[in-house]
Structure formats: C-alpha cells, structure tokens
Design a protein around this motif. Structure first.
Motif, short mmCIF file in Angstrom:
data_model
loop_
_atom_site.label_atom_id
_atom_site.label_comp_id
_atom_site.label_asym_id
_atom_site.label_seq_id
_atom_site.Cartn_x
_atom_site.Cartn_y
_atom_site.Cartn_z
N ILE A 87 0.92 -1.11 -0.21
CA ILE A 87 -0.02 0.14 -0.01
C ILE A 87 0.84 1.23 0.00
O ILE A 87 0.62 2.24 -0.83
CB ILE A 87 -0.96 0.05 1.24
N GLU A 88 1.85 1.49 1.01
CA GLU A 88 2.85 2.42 1.04
C GLU A 88 3.76 2.71 -0.46
O GLU A 88 3.86 3.78 -0.75
CB GLU A 88 3.77 2.14 2.01
N GLY B 250 -10.25 3.34 -4.59
CA GLY B 250 -8.99 4.03 -4.74
C GLY B 250 -8.16 4.13 -3.39
O GLY B 250 -8.81 4.12 -2.44
N LEU B 251 -6.80 4.24 -3.28
CA LEU B 251 -6.15 4.51 -1.99
C LEU B 251 -6.38 6.02 -1.63
O LEU B 251 -6.56 6.73 -2.47
CB LEU B 251 -4.83 4.16 -2.23
N PRO B 252 -6.57 6.26 -0.46
CA PRO B 252 -6.20 5.38 0.78
C PRO B 252 -7.27 4.66 1.40
O PRO B 252 -7.10 3.83 2.02
CB PRO B 252 -5.73 6.49 1.75
N ALA C 255 -9.18 2.44 -0.04
CA ALA C 255 -9.18 0.99 -0.34
C ALA C 255 -8.73 -0.22 0.73
O ALA C 255 -8.91 -1.11 0.52
CB ALA C 255 -8.37 0.90 -1.82
N ARG C 256 -7.82 0.47 1.35
CA ARG C 256 -7.11 -0.12 2.53
C ARG C 256 -8.04 -0.86 3.63
O ARG C 256 -7.79 -2.08 3.90
CB ARG C 256 -6.19 0.50 3.37
N ILE C 257 -9.34 -0.30 3.63
CA ILE C 257 -10.24 -0.66 4.39
C ILE C 257 -11.11 -2.03 4.03
O ILE C 257 -10.92 -3.14 4.78
CB ILE C 257 -11.31 0.24 5.04
N PRO C 258 -11.74 -2.11 2.75
CA PRO C 258 -12.16 -3.45 2.29
C PRO C 258 -11.05 -4.62 2.14
O PRO C 258 -11.50 -5.68 2.55
CB PRO C 258 -12.69 -3.10 1.15
#
Length: 425
Positions: free
Chosen positions: A267-268, A309-311, A313-316
């Motif tokens: 992700i980063e 999209g990010l950021p 998107a990290r949750i699902p």
C-alpha cells in the motif's frame, strides 16, 4: 508545446514494440497479419500503459496505412464520418478507437458496414473485459487479443531506448541515471510503460546539471517524480516481487499479522493493482472450496477497493485479508483442474460418448447421437447412473476433496456418495 515522452516514443513498426511478443513477435498472429497484408479488425484489452496504442500505431506504420485515433466516449459520429471519408478517398485507414466499451449504438451502427467492407481497420482499446462490456455485434466482427502488464525487463529496454534516442527521446540530455533508479522506474509502475516514461522525462528535465555538466538522476528523484516510495525495491529490482510472494504465503500460512505487514508495504508503495490481483488468486487458490463465501466476499472487497482507490481501499482489503487468513484452507479445486489439464496436454483423453453428443440437428439420430441419453431430471432425486467420461479415461478421478472446512466436508460426502453410486471405487 512538446508532446510527452511516452507519445514521442510510440513505435512506428512492430519491431519497436517492447513486450506482447506472444502477439507481435516473429511468426505470431499480428506479425502474420501485417506480413501477409491481411489485417482484420481487433480489440486489444488490458491495463493502462501496456502497449495497446503502441500496437495500433506500429500496425499502421508497418503497413503504411493512415492512422487515426478517436475516443468512443468523447468523439462524435461526425468524427467517425471524417475518418470514413478519408478512407474513401485514400484507401484503408487504421482507426484506434480508445474506450471502445463506451461505444454507443449510433456510432456502432455507423461503424459496422465500414468494418464489413474493410475500408476501416478498427483497433479497439479497452481496459474492460470485452466479453462482458462490448456489444456482441462489434465482437463478432473483431478478433480479441489480451495484452499483459510489461515485465521490468521490457520497461528497462524501453527506458534505455528513450535515454539514448536523440531524435524523439532524451538523447540530447547529459542524463546519468543510477541502476537503483532505473530498477525502481521499471518495477514501481506495475507494468505501465507510459507512467515510467513520463516520470523519467520529468526526472531528467527537472534536475539541474551538476558541476561536471551531467544530470544525475537518483532513486530519490525518481521517487519524487513518481510519488511512490521505494519500500519494495532493491538493486536487482526483485524485492517488490519478494513482498508480493511473502504476502500470499502469509495468508496461506494463516498468519494474519504478517499478511497485514506485507500488504502495508504494498500500500505504501502505491501498488493497489498487485494487491487486488493477488488477493483474487489467493482466495480461489488457497481457500477455495473450504470457504466459497470468503471467495465471493474477496471479489466484493476488490471491487470496492477498485472504486474507492487509495487510501480508502485499504479498508475493504484489510477485511478480506483477515478473513482469508483465519479461514480454513483448501487447494483441491486448483489441484483438480491442473490434474485434468495434465491428462489433456499429454494426450490422455478420448472421444465424447455417443449418448452425450449433440443431437439437436437433423440426422443426428441416424448417427446414434444422443439416442440413449438419460435425462437426469426424469429420475428420482434428479440423478441416474450414466457414463460421462470418454471410454479411455472412464474411471479417472481429478477431484480429491479435503475436509478442512464444513462446506468442503459436505462436498466430500456428496462426491464420495455419487462416485460410489456410479460404480467407482
């Protein structure tokens, strides 16, 4: 105003295309079309920056046909009419129609007779699956080819060419790019050559010369131009793929914390595409029939991540990752299809049994096709003993169920019962 580097470096002949050698390499389908001067309309689908426009441009350049580019979403029927008139006056025109999945009925109806006559060679480009998102009338008049993300080696080849090309590239700039920076450019864009080339141009043109008159492009400069950190890059460009590998193996090994760590690194680095693709593979390869519901929820999570999209998107994605880690595991479905394919590829298969062959055409019964077929719904419990596999492999077993979850345990019970009723041991 000067055009972007990615535009200037667009190939003018097939030999200049990097990647997609399964389509444009010597002796492959598009190379054969060009050499035989038997072009047909086609649809190219795949991620952005993978060479769809480059292939269209190279086809036009290799055949010396006029080349025009339109967008199905934004250009009008009148724009298509201009291309049509040009084709009538000067002969065949190669038309690249971007976002072809957004072609409306009016434009489609105008195009169809032009495709039939061959006055326009249509090359549709789309990031969407054409079998789902493109009208059947267009699909039936085109060949469909999938293009894939370029490898780091492909992208490095294109970057080197751009750095040394004095005519269209950056050859007149005294640029010295470090190996680490080049490797990062080749891996960080996930196969998107356009992004790599444009980031390279920004890095070279925005970096002042040093006292020796050189433009030194470092990894830090490339990170800034791409707006991505090199957390997953090393001097050989392999560490990015090591992280992806560790991500999958952590989920397969049911280590939730390790999986969250590795996806955090991805992700980063901004690599949402790899995360989504890998999660889909993991769900069906490593969890599979042990928990089919988790597979469906992973697809939903990936779809949500794509839209967000990010950021966000990290949750699902985190929801899906935690469930996959803690879910029972089974690779029985993958093992089953691979075993079946192994038999087929080695020639171990036979003719379709006569009673299963198509019997819907006149004269089929005279050939004995479908005559003795038993329709399962006419029997108790909608099942009847009947041979389905070819005689040569009539006792083959590909699926070997596991009992790592309640669902596949139930599948195993039913599978075993049915095989026994069919006379198999």
């Amino acid at each position: 105003m000067q055009q972007p580097l990615a535009y200037r470096m667009r190939p003018t002949k097939l030999e200049e295309i990097v990647g997609q050698q399964d389509l444009v390499g010597p002796g492959k389908i598009i190379d054969r079309m060009v050499r035989a001067k038997m072009l047909s309309s086609m649809i190219l689908y795949g991620p952005p920056g993978t060479g769809k426009t480059s292939i269209a441009s190279a086809i036009a350049g290799s055949t010396k046909y006029a080349f025009r580019v339109l967008n199905a979403a934004t250009d009008t029927k009148k724009d298509l009419q201009v291309v049509s008139e040009e084709a009538k006056m000067s002969g065949t025109v190669v038309l690249l129609l971007d976002e072809i999945h957004r072609l409306d009925k009016t434009k489609q109806d105008f195009l169809l007779p032009l495709l039939e006559s061959g006055s326009i060679i249509l090359i549709g480009a789309t990031t969407e699956n054409p079998y789902i998102n493109i009208n059947p009338a267009i699909r039936s008049r085109t060949q469909i080819f999938e293009v894939h993300p370029l490898t780091p080696a492909d992208i490095k080849k294109a970057l080197d060419r751009a750095l040394n090309d004095k005519n269209k590239g950056l050859g007149d700039y005294p640029a010295v790019i470090s190996e680490e920076a080049l490797n990062f450019l080749a891996t960080a864009t996930n196969g998107d050559l356009r992004s790599s080339l444009n980031a390279l141009e920004l890095a070279v043109k925005s970096t002042p010369k040093n006292d020796q008159g050189n433009i030194n492009v470092t990894q830090e400069i490339v990170e800034e131009c791409l707006q991505r950190k090199a957390l997953n890059s090393d001097k050989n460009g392999d560490a990015h793929y090591d992280v992806i590998s560790a991500f999958q193996k952590s989920i397969r090994g049911s280590d939730t914390d390790a999986a969250l760590h590795y996806v955090g690194r991805l992700i980063e680095s901004g690599d949402l595409v790899s995360i989504m693709r890998r999660l889909l593979v993991i769900a069906y390869e490593d969890i599979g029939l042990a928990n089919p519901g988790a597979c469906q929820r992973t697809v939903a999570a990936v779809d949500a991540a794509r839209q967000l999209g990010l950021p966000e998107a990290r949750i699902p994605l985190a929801n899906a990752i935690i469930e996959l880690c803690l879910s029972p595991k089974s690779n029985s479905a993958m093992a089953a299809i691979d075993e079946s394919l192994s038999d087929i590829r080695s020639g171990n298969y036979g003719d379709v049994p006569l009673h299963l062959k198509d019997a819907h055409y006149q004269g089929a019964k005279k050939l004995g096709r479908g005559v003795t077929y038993k329709y399962p719904h006419d029997f108790p419990n909608d099942w009847v003993k009947q041979q389905y596999l070819p005689d040569k492999i009539k006792n083959a077993q590909y699926y070997h169920p596991k009992e790592n979850g309640r669902i596949e345990s139930a599948f195993k019970s039913q599978y075993t019962k049915l095989r026994k009723s069919a006379g198999h041991q």
